[in-house]
Design an enzyme around this catalytic site. Structure first.
Site, PDB file in Angstrom:
ATOM      1  CB  SER A   1      -0.956   0.008   1.192  1.00 49.39           C
ATOM      2  OG  SER A   1      -2.032  -0.865   0.967  1.00 49.39           O
TER       3      SER A   1
ATOM      4  CE  LYS B   1      -3.727   0.877  -1.045  1.00 51.38           C
ATOM      5  NZ  LYS B   1      -4.496   0.588   0.178  1.00 51.38           N
TER       6      LYS B   1
ATOM      7  CE1 TYR C   1      -3.951  -0.934  -5.538  1.00 49.52           C
ATOM      8  CE2 TYR C   1      -4.675  -3.173  -5.096  1.00 49.52           C
ATOM      9  CZ  TYR C   1      -4.352  -1.911  -4.653  1.00 49.52           C
ATOM     10  OH  TYR C   1      -4.402  -1.622  -3.310  1.00 49.52           O
TER      11      TYR C   1
ATOM     12  CE1 TYR D   1      -3.744   0.604   4.620  1.00 49.58           C
ATOM     13  CE2 TYR D   1      -2.411  -0.284   6.398  1.00 49.58           C
ATOM     14  CZ  TYR D   1      -2.668  -0.140   5.046  1.00 49.58           C
ATOM     15  OH  TYR D   1      -1.855  -0.742   4.127  1.00 49.58           O
TER      16      TYR D   1
ATOM     17  CB  VAL E   1      -0.119  -5.689   4.230  1.00 49.93           C
ATOM     18  CG1 VAL E   1      -1.385  -4.966   4.637  1.00 49.93           C
ATOM     19  CG2 VAL E   1      -0.103  -5.997   2.745  1.00 49.93           C
TER      20      VAL E   1
END
Length: 311
Positions: free
Chosen positions: A66, A69, A194, A246, A264
């Site tokens: 992540s 992103k 992705y 998060y 993660v």
């Protein structure tokens, strides 16, 4: 904010004192390849315009997950502009987990709340310019090579295969958004991009360089030019503060006050306005999906060196 130089032995000693926090975390079981990572890995690099301090397993290659992103958001904003990007994804934090689907059901129109949750990141990735999936991921890699100065950075195909075999939830998110006209095109091709984006691998030093450039308004300290436009760098940093950890983002903002993004794999990216970039790897995750030891290290560094952007 204090941008003093941190010596390697000082960073190493701090990391050794924090290493036990990794025992409070657990390895991610839903991506088998990540579950195989050594839980004792612990690396950190801190970069600013004229120095790099690294300790522990700072040269170990890990996948971004992540953390990617942040980079795809910057590139899609550069490709499409704010109006287009934010017509597909919102700007609001969420108290839900990163893989939530029920938030999409509640929103009208059904666009993701922000680019840092999985649904939002998939929508953002769909906006990277390119006529094919190969062209999109190629452009993202080229952008990362430019940010890091490291043309050897590549995709970990093993991790990508492992994630593709366990991508049912992300597949569901993609098709849900397509059914509500948030995104279009071939969902399997988009999902492939992705997954490959999340499987890009680098080390803590590369990650710290990216953080340094994002922190310093997108400016490359070596060439002096803006790889990322200043306004886009500011938008990215804002999302890192409000959504980067998060549903622990608010607490982290209070405790550390550092624009940061976690993944993660146990990766963590920090970006300070003075051009200090931080890259961390420690795989065991806490209950909210953040690196248990990495979070504690970044929080401790911030308190020790007064890094909070809110002071």
């Amino acid at each position: 904010m204090n941008s003093l130089f941190i010596e390697e032995k000082e960073l190493d000693a701090l990391m050794k004192s924090i290493q036990p926090y990794a025992k409070k975390g657990s390895m991610p079981e839903y991506i088998p390849e990540l579950n195989k990572m050594d839980p004792d890995l612990f690396g950190c690099a801190i970069c600013n315009e004229d120095s790099m301090t690294a300790a522990g397993d700072a040269d170990y290659l890990f996948t971004l997950q992540s953390v990617s992103k942040v980079i795809s958001l910057a590139l899609s904003l550069m490709d499409q502009g704010e109006e287009v990007v934010f017509s597909k994804v919102g700007m609001e934090p969420t108290g839900d987990p990163f893989h939530t689907i029920h938030a999409l059901e509640e929103e009208k129109p059904s666009k993701p709340l922000n680019p840092m949750i999985n649904a939002g990141a998939i929508a953002v990735t769909s906006l990277i310019a390119g006529k094919s999936g190969e062209e999109k991921i190629g452009r993202l890699l080229t952008f990362i090579h430019e940010l890091t100065g490291n043309p050897a950075i590549s995709i970990c195909e093993k991790t990508a295969r492992s994630e593709k075999e366990n991508a049912d939830l992300n597949r569901a998110l993609s098709y849900f958004m397509k059914s509500h006209q948030v995104i279009d095109g071939d969902m399997e091709s988009l999902l492939d991009v992705y997954i490959k984006q999340c499987s890009i691998q680098m080390n803590c030093k590369d990650l710290a360089r990216i953080g340094s450039i994002i922190g310093k308004k997108g400016r490359d300290p070596n060439s002096g030019r803006n790889i990322i436009p200043p306004r886009i760098a500011r938008i990215v940093k804002t999302f890192m503060v409000t959504c980067g950890m998060y549903n622990a983002s608010g607490e982290f903002a209070i405790r550390a006050g550092v624009p940061a993004k976690s993944g993660v794999s146990g990766a963590m990216l920090g970006a300070l306005p003075d051009g200090t970039g931080i890259g961390i790897i420690s795989p065991p995750l806490d209950k909210k999906g953040n690196s248990a030891a990495g979070l504690k290290l970044l929080e401790t560094l911030s308190q020790k060196y007064k890094w909070s952007i809110f002071t």
